[in-house]
Write an enzyme that holds these catalytic residues in place. Sequence first.
Site, PDB file in Angstrom:
ATOM      1  N   GLY A   8      43.954  35.503  42.343  1.00 23.57           N
ATOM      2  CA  GLY A   8      43.969  36.479  43.362  1.00 23.57           C
ATOM      3  C   GLY A   8      43.025  36.258  44.503  1.00 23.57           C
ATOM      4  N   ASN A  83      39.813  37.834  39.116  1.00 21.57           N
ATOM      5  CA  ASN A  83      40.054  39.085  40.222  1.00 21.57           C
ATOM      6  C   ASN A  83      41.357  39.411  40.249  1.00 21.57           C
ATOM      7  OD1 ASN A  83      39.567  40.446  42.951  1.00 21.57           O
ATOM      8  ND2 ASN A  83      41.028  39.206  43.313  1.00 21.57           N
ATOM      9  N   TYR A 148      46.639  50.729  33.963  1.00 20.72           N
ATOM     10  CA  TYR A 148      45.812  50.116  34.627  1.00 20.72           C
ATOM     11  C   TYR A 148      44.446  50.491  34.044  1.00 20.72           C
ATOM     12  CZ  TYR A 148      42.574  48.865  38.659  1.00 20.72           C
ATOM     13  OH  TYR A 148      41.817  48.308  39.331  1.00 20.72           O
TER      14      TYR A 148
HETATM   15  P1  NDP Z   1      45.245  43.169  46.470  1.00 21.68           P
HETATM   16  O1  NDP Z   1      46.570  43.654  45.832  1.00 21.68           O
HETATM   17  O2  NDP Z   1      44.865  43.207  47.874  1.00 21.68           O
HETATM   18  O3  NDP Z   1      45.162  41.617  45.805  1.00 21.68           O
HETATM   19  C1  NDP Z   1      45.588  41.099  44.765  1.00 21.68           C
HETATM   20  C2  NDP Z   1      45.458  39.622  44.678  1.00 21.68           C
HETATM   21  O4  NDP Z   1      45.803  39.324  43.363  1.00 21.68           O
HETATM   22  C3  NDP Z   1      46.511  38.733  45.634  1.00 21.68           C
HETATM   23  O5  NDP Z   1      45.878  37.714  45.935  1.00 21.68           O
HETATM   24  C4  NDP Z   1      47.638  38.606  44.655  1.00 21.68           C
HETATM   25  O6  NDP Z   1      48.420  37.536  45.169  1.00 21.68           O
HETATM   26  C5  NDP Z   1      47.062  38.668  43.404  1.00 21.68           C
HETATM   27  N1  NDP Z   1      47.990  38.489  42.366  1.00 21.68           N
HETATM   28  C6  NDP Z   1      48.490  39.897  41.746  1.00 21.68           C
HETATM   29  N2  NDP Z   1      49.436  39.696  40.847  1.00 21.68           N
HETATM   30  C7  NDP Z   1      49.168  38.292  40.393  1.00 21.68           C
HETATM   31  C8  NDP Z   1      49.878  37.515  39.311  1.00 21.68           C
HETATM   32  N3  NDP Z   1      50.677  37.699  38.547  1.00 21.68           N
HETATM   33  N4  NDP Z   1      49.440  36.025  39.549  1.00 21.68           N
HETATM   34  C9  NDP Z   1      48.505  35.391  40.421  1.00 21.68           C
HETATM   35  N5  NDP Z   1      48.004  36.422  41.490  1.00 21.68           N
HETATM   36  C10 NDP Z   1      48.416  37.700  41.487  1.00 21.68           C
HETATM   37  O7  NDP Z   1      43.970  43.987  45.335  1.00 21.68           O
HETATM   38  P2  NDP Z   1      42.664  44.153  45.716  1.00 21.68           P
HETATM   39  O8  NDP Z   1      41.781  43.300  46.385  1.00 21.68           O
HETATM   40  O9  NDP Z   1      42.492  45.544  46.201  1.00 21.68           O
HETATM   41  O10 NDP Z   1      41.969  44.295  44.312  1.00 21.68           O
HETATM   42  C11 NDP Z   1      41.388  42.921  43.607  1.00 21.68           C
HETATM   43  C12 NDP Z   1      40.840  43.422  42.212  1.00 21.68           C
HETATM   44  O11 NDP Z   1      39.894  44.185  42.455  1.00 21.68           O
HETATM   45  C13 NDP Z   1      41.846  43.757  41.308  1.00 21.68           C
HETATM   46  O12 NDP Z   1      41.669  43.172  40.018  1.00 21.68           O
HETATM   47  C14 NDP Z   1      41.732  45.237  41.264  1.00 21.68           C
HETATM   48  O13 NDP Z   1      42.435  45.804  40.227  1.00 21.68           O
HETATM   49  C15 NDP Z   1      40.380  45.306  41.395  1.00 21.68           C
HETATM   50  N6  NDP Z   1      39.781  46.824  41.943  1.00 21.68           N
HETATM   51  C16 NDP Z   1      40.008  46.999  43.174  1.00 21.68           C
HETATM   52  C17 NDP Z   1      39.734  48.390  43.956  1.00 21.68           C
HETATM   53  C18 NDP Z   1      39.807  48.466  45.353  1.00 21.68           C
HETATM   54  O14 NDP Z   1      39.511  49.532  45.887  1.00 21.68           O
HETATM   55  N7  NDP Z   1      40.471  47.742  46.052  1.00 21.68           N
HETATM   56  C19 NDP Z   1      38.897  49.160  42.915  1.00 21.68           C
HETATM   57  C20 NDP Z   1      38.599  48.635  41.736  1.00 21.68           C
HETATM   58  C21 NDP Z   1      38.863  47.666  41.139  1.00 21.68           C
HETATM   59  P3  NDP Z   1      49.515  37.581  46.185  1.00 21.68           P
HETATM   60  O15 NDP Z   1      49.065  38.213  47.436  1.00 21.68           O
HETATM   61  O16 NDP Z   1      50.473  36.430  46.186  1.00 21.68           O
HETATM   62  O17 NDP Z   1      50.795  38.731  45.683  1.00 21.68           O
END
Ligand code: NDP
Length: 244
Positions: A8, A83, A148
């Site tokens: 990600g 991530n 989640y």
């Molecule tokens: P985003 O939704 O902005 O980004 C998610 C990323 O993960 C994207 O690059 C997406 O790819 C990729 N992704 C999702 N599903 C898959 C899959 N099946 N296979 C491969 N890649 C995948 O998320 P955030 O940046 O907000 O969050 C990042 C991490 O931090 C997550 O694990 C989230 O749970 C955690 N987190 C975030 C918080 C927040 O406030 N933002 C708080 C606490 C934890 P694509 O763009 O191609 O779909």
Amino acid sequence: MTTSVVSGGTRGIGRGLSLRLAALGHQVIALYRGDDLAAEQTEKAGEGLITALRCDLTRPDEIHAVCARIASEHGAPAVLVNNAGVNRDRPFLSMTAEDWDTVLATNLSGPFHLSQALAPAMVEAGGGSIVNIASTTAIRPRNNGANYCSSKAGLLQLTKCLALELAPHIRVNALLPGFTDTDEVTDRYRLDDPERLATVLDAIPARRLGTTDDMADALEYLVTTRSSYLTGQQLIVDGGHFMG
Ligand code: NDP
């Protein structure tokens, strides 16, 4: 040159982590699911140090294929950042099996398969660091997040088990972000509404949302020798929102 893999790694927090590792001089492989435009933009911002590869983390066959490609084209990584994560929020009583399975497959099984596929080469090449991006809701529950919160709680336990079994070669730690300013969070919590934002900020002692840079600062600590005696731990980066 150090090779790092960030799942990600093309959007939101992951993009910030990829860019920070590139700024440290790493060759970064950023895995993503389907947003080719974000992938292209992240590669461009990486100025030759970031390569984005499509890999659906809910598909173990794709994970093993992409890891074989990484090994042959870039060698063993020294850093793996698990991530990628998704939310499918719904009240427990109306949560579907698909909501549950997708979130568990992405947030918990994805890191299991990716770590298992890369760890042997990492160990053989001299070891390194795995960082799992969890969440403070791995510890404290929230509404509409049975899938989640369970997935992230599992990721904390996976972190400790891997820290035990991969020691002393690979350190494995968890980074727990609080509310971090990404499009996903802004949309889900509708934080473009000033009243909603004010309510959220009221509960955060730092009185601001986290930034992707805040998370990258913590990651930098976890992957460098400055944290060489740290493994199996949980680093909460949330402006004091949850003092667990
Ligand atoms: P985003 O939704 O902005 O980004 C998610 C990323 O993960 C994207 O690059 C997406 O790819 C990729 N992704 C999702 N599903 C898959 C899959 N099946 N296979 C491969 N890649 C995948 O998320 P955030 O940046 O907000 O969050 C990042 C991490 O931090 C997550 O694990 C989230 O749970 C955690 N987190 C975030 C918080 C927040 O406030 N933002 C708080 C606490 C934890 P694509 O763009 O191609 O779909």
